[in-house]
Write a protein that holds these residues in place. Sequence first.
Motif, PDB file in Angstrom:
ATOM      1  N   GLU A   1      -4.137  19.287 -12.113  1.00 19.35           N
ATOM      2  CA  GLU A   1      -5.228  19.564 -13.038  1.00 19.35           C
ATOM      3  C   GLU A   1      -5.964  20.840 -12.631  1.00 19.35           C
ATOM      4  O   GLU A   1      -6.253  21.708 -13.464  1.00 19.35           O
ATOM      5  CB  GLU A   1      -6.193  18.387 -13.044  1.00 19.35           C
TER       6      GLU A   1
ATOM      7  N   THR B   1       0.827  -1.202   0.000  1.00 22.77           N
ATOM      8  CA  THR B   1       0.000   0.000   0.000  1.00 22.77           C
ATOM      9  C   THR B   1       0.865   1.258   0.000  1.00 22.77           C
ATOM     10  O   THR B   1       1.771   1.380   0.824  1.00 22.77           O
ATOM     11  CB  THR B   1      -0.876   0.017   1.273  1.00 22.77           C
TER      12      THR B   1
ATOM     13  N   GLY C   1       0.629   7.477   2.721  1.00 20.83           N
ATOM     14  CA  GLY C   1       0.222   8.870   2.702  1.00 20.83           C
ATOM     15  C   GLY C   1       1.022   9.644   3.743  1.00 20.83           C
ATOM     16  O   GLY C   1       1.631   9.050   4.640  1.00 20.83           O
ATOM     17  N   VAL C   2       1.034  10.929   3.604  1.00 20.30           N
ATOM     18  CA  VAL C   2       1.775  11.772   4.558  1.00 20.30           C
ATOM     19  C   VAL C   2       0.847  12.874   5.041  1.00 20.30           C
ATOM     20  O   VAL C   2       0.110  13.468   4.244  1.00 20.30           O
ATOM     21  CB  VAL C   2       3.016  12.418   3.897  1.00 20.30           C
TER      22      VAL C   2
ATOM     23  N   MET D   1      -5.654  12.158 -14.054  1.00 20.54           N
ATOM     24  CA  MET D   1      -5.042  11.442 -12.931  1.00 20.54           C
ATOM     25  C   MET D   1      -5.302  12.156 -11.602  1.00 20.54           C
ATOM     26  O   MET D   1      -4.755  11.803 -10.583  1.00 20.54           O
ATOM     27  CB  MET D   1      -3.533  11.328 -13.148  1.00 20.54           C
ATOM     28  N   THR D   2      -6.154  13.157 -11.671  1.00 22.34           N
ATOM     29  CA  THR D   2      -6.398  13.890 -10.441  1.00 22.34           C
ATOM     30  C   THR D   2      -7.107  13.017  -9.425  1.00 22.34           C
ATOM     31  O   THR D   2      -7.990  12.265  -9.749  1.00 22.34           O
ATOM     32  CB  THR D   2      -7.271  15.116 -10.732  1.00 22.34           C
ATOM     33  N   ARG D   3      -6.707  13.152  -8.206  1.00 21.16           N
ATOM     34  CA  ARG D   3      -7.362  12.399  -7.145  1.00 21.16           C
ATOM     35  C   ARG D   3      -7.937  13.379  -6.132  1.00 21.16           C
ATOM     36  O   ARG D   3      -7.561  14.534  -6.093  1.00 21.16           O
ATOM     37  CB  ARG D   3      -6.369  11.478  -6.445  1.00 21.16           C
ATOM     38  N   ASP D   4      -8.823  12.841  -5.353  1.00 25.32           N
ATOM     39  CA  ASP D   4      -9.412  13.651  -4.306  1.00 25.32           C
ATOM     40  C   ASP D   4      -8.336  14.088  -3.322  1.00 25.32           C
ATOM     41  O   ASP D   4      -7.511  13.289  -2.893  1.00 25.32           O
ATOM     42  CB  ASP D   4     -10.477  12.806  -3.587  1.00 25.32           C
ATOM     43  N   LEU D   5      -8.336  15.368  -3.024  1.00 26.47           N
ATOM     44  CA  LEU D   5      -7.319  15.853  -2.078  1.00 26.47           C
ATOM     45  C   LEU D   5      -7.594  15.395  -0.657  1.00 26.47           C
ATOM     46  O   LEU D   5      -6.702  15.353   0.175  1.00 26.47           O
ATOM     47  CB  LEU D   5      -7.277  17.379  -2.108  1.00 26.47           C
TER      48      LEU D   5
ATOM     49  N   GLU E   1       0.713  15.027 -10.189  1.00 22.43           N
ATOM     50  CA  GLU E   1      -0.736  14.973  -9.981  1.00 22.43           C
ATOM     51  C   GLU E   1      -1.147  15.977  -8.915  1.00 22.43           C
ATOM     52  O   GLU E   1      -2.283  16.429  -8.893  1.00 22.43           O
ATOM     53  CB  GLU E   1      -1.137  13.564  -9.569  1.00 22.43           C
ATOM     54  N   HIS E   2      -0.231  16.260  -8.022  1.00 23.89           N
ATOM     55  CA  HIS E   2      -0.460  17.272  -6.996  1.00 23.89           C
ATOM     56  C   HIS E   2       0.762  18.172  -6.925  1.00 23.89           C
ATOM     57  O   HIS E   2       1.866  17.752  -7.273  1.00 23.89           O
ATOM     58  CB  HIS E   2      -0.709  16.637  -5.626  1.00 23.89           C
TER      59      HIS E   2
ATOM     60  N   ALA F   1       1.922   7.105   6.748  1.00 23.24           N
ATOM     61  CA  ALA F   1       1.077   5.913   6.907  1.00 23.24           C
ATOM     62  C   ALA F   1       0.426   5.902   8.290  1.00 23.24           C
ATOM     63  O   ALA F   1       0.272   4.856   8.906  1.00 23.24           O
ATOM     64  CB  ALA F   1       1.882   4.649   6.671  1.00 23.24           C
TER      65      ALA F   1
ATOM     66  N   HIS G   1      -2.571   4.467   6.145  1.00 21.96           N
ATOM     67  CA  HIS G   1      -2.452   3.239   5.376  1.00 21.96           C
ATOM     68  C   HIS G   1      -1.573   2.267   6.134  1.00 21.96           C
ATOM     69  O   HIS G   1      -0.808   2.651   6.988  1.00 21.96           O
ATOM     70  CB  HIS G   1      -1.853   3.525   4.000  1.00 21.96           C
TER      71      HIS G   1
ATOM     72  N   VAL H   1      -7.727  12.909   1.565  1.00 24.19           N
ATOM     73  CA  VAL H   1      -7.309  11.501   1.633  1.00 24.19           C
ATOM     74  C   VAL H   1      -6.898  11.157   3.047  1.00 24.19           C
ATOM     75  O   VAL H   1      -6.482  12.017   3.817  1.00 24.19           O
ATOM     76  CB  VAL H   1      -6.111  11.228   0.704  1.00 24.19           C
ATOM     77  N   SER H   2      -7.032   9.927   3.353  1.00 23.20           N
ATOM     78  CA  SER H   2      -6.564   9.477   4.658  1.00 23.20           C
ATOM     79  C   SER H   2      -5.122   9.025   4.552  1.00 23.20           C
ATOM     80  O   SER H   2      -4.772   8.244   3.674  1.00 23.20           O
ATOM     81  CB  SER H   2      -7.420   8.304   5.137  1.00 23.20           C
ATOM     82  N   PRO H   3      -4.287   9.518   5.412  1.00 22.56           N
ATOM     83  CA  PRO H   3      -2.901   9.053   5.391  1.00 22.56           C
ATOM     84  C   PRO H   3      -2.741   7.730   6.120  1.00 22.56           C
ATOM     85  O   PRO H   3      -1.644   7.201   6.197  1.00 22.56           O
ATOM     86  CB  PRO H   3      -2.161  10.170   6.119  1.00 22.56           C
TER      87      PRO H   3
END
Lengths: 258, 255
Positions: free
Chosen positions: A215, A2, A5-6, B1-5, A198-199, A65, B11, B7-9
């Motif tokens: 985007e 997986t 995330g940060v 490729m844009t994703r929702d900002l 992407e970001h 994470a 993982h 997000v849960s970190p």
Amino acid sequence: MTPFGVELTDLSVRFGATTAVNGVTASITPGAITGLLGRNASGKSTLLATIAAFRKPTAGRVLVAGRNPYEDPDVTAGITLVREAGDYADTRVNDMLRLAAAVRPTWSPDLAEHLLSRFKLPTKKLATNLSRGQRSALGALLGLASRSPLTIFDEVYLGMDAPTRYVFYDELLTDYTAHQRTIVISSHLIEEVERLFEHVLILDEGRLILSDTAEGLRERGQRLSIQDLFVNLTEDTHGDAGMLAAHAPGTPGQKEWR
Amino acid sequence: MTRDLVVSPRHSAATTTAGVVPTARWLFWRLFNIGRWFMAIVAVAFLLVPPFVNALGGQLETSIWEMFATNGPGWFSLAMGATLVANYLTVVVAQGVTRGRFVLASALAIVVFACLLAVFVWLGYLLEAAYFRQFAWTHALLGDHLFTDASQALLVIAEYAARHALFALVGLIVGYGYYRVGGVWGTFLLPFTLVVPLAAGVAILGLPGMTALLTFGGIVGATPTGVGLSVPYFALLVLVGRYLLSTVPIRTKTG
């Protein structure tokens, strides 16, 4: 594995009287490529070193994470930070690869072999005796072949010639497509790498002044490239002209496109 | 490729833990790569001394290997311990290993390397004894040792392995000082990073009694009690090293 995330919460890093990172609150999306942009001495490298647990924050919190990465072996094993000059000892390239293969749970020997050939790296030479471009290429190799859930490239292109840089970009995109993970790229060569993003996060004088999707940025920038937006934005923070105004709620210093 | 900002970190961090043993193995080979040259140079130099003295018509009254073995490999081990931190901490941490695990891996590599050097010392004693027999000299030892004769392999190796491990573990602390605050302040820290922990360790090796400490730098011996007590002292040094290094910011390392 997986992607990591940060989450950064009010993160500050100070060196004596100098504040390198100042109250940054941001998220880095798992499984995406994020561009971290900023002028020289804007705090990019310090921020990335803190995320990678190379140093402790002075204040605030880093979660990778969902966990504090500092001295957490389960988290650090999944973070790769490749710094500009590379972190090499006086060991042969082969030995560096052996170390990575021994301790990186997601290491890909096949990809490492492939990249050695693409970058034309001599395996028996001491890493410290490589040219600057070769050192950068070795860093790129170590970063890509680690396939870490969080892979960070901090100005890794420095020293690479243009063809090598494009090999790096192509290999990064190809492998990322096949093995999605979280990638952060800090770069000055925005035009070359912006197609990967992407970001985008933009730091200026230690503060986060923008966080948005690439985007969204392009849409709001009305055909301006991210490079143009970056220049406008960072110039704007030093003066009163520009196309930016407002601020993200609850994030001092952070600006948002309107 | 844009994703929702949003997000849960959070993982899963269920990665395979970067192991101490693979890191220790890698560090050991770094030590070995340098150590083999040390052993080769010393071996060649030593091979020449007794025949040279004999050719000049002289005679050695006591073991010169004992003098060398007491100091040479120890100080070399200390330098190697410091080198581990100076050269490899950044490199290993950059590969996702924590500082704490680096210290444990270093300690493991040091112990194995200390044993290897001890075997080398034992082989040197055997060679010297053979020379002395050939030249009809008396092979006398000056210091207090666990062994009385070079043929007592395990005792020779145990004594010198403990000694080399002590010096190398102290070297880790010395390396910490230089890594943390640089050359000048690292030198000022030597009374705390070198003198105190090494003097205490040498004194422990010689327990009971303080003769070992008083003859520091000369022929320092070891006692069975001292070697036994040195094991928990080594553990203490590793704990101290781990505590100190776990706080250190990772510097850029390019060579």
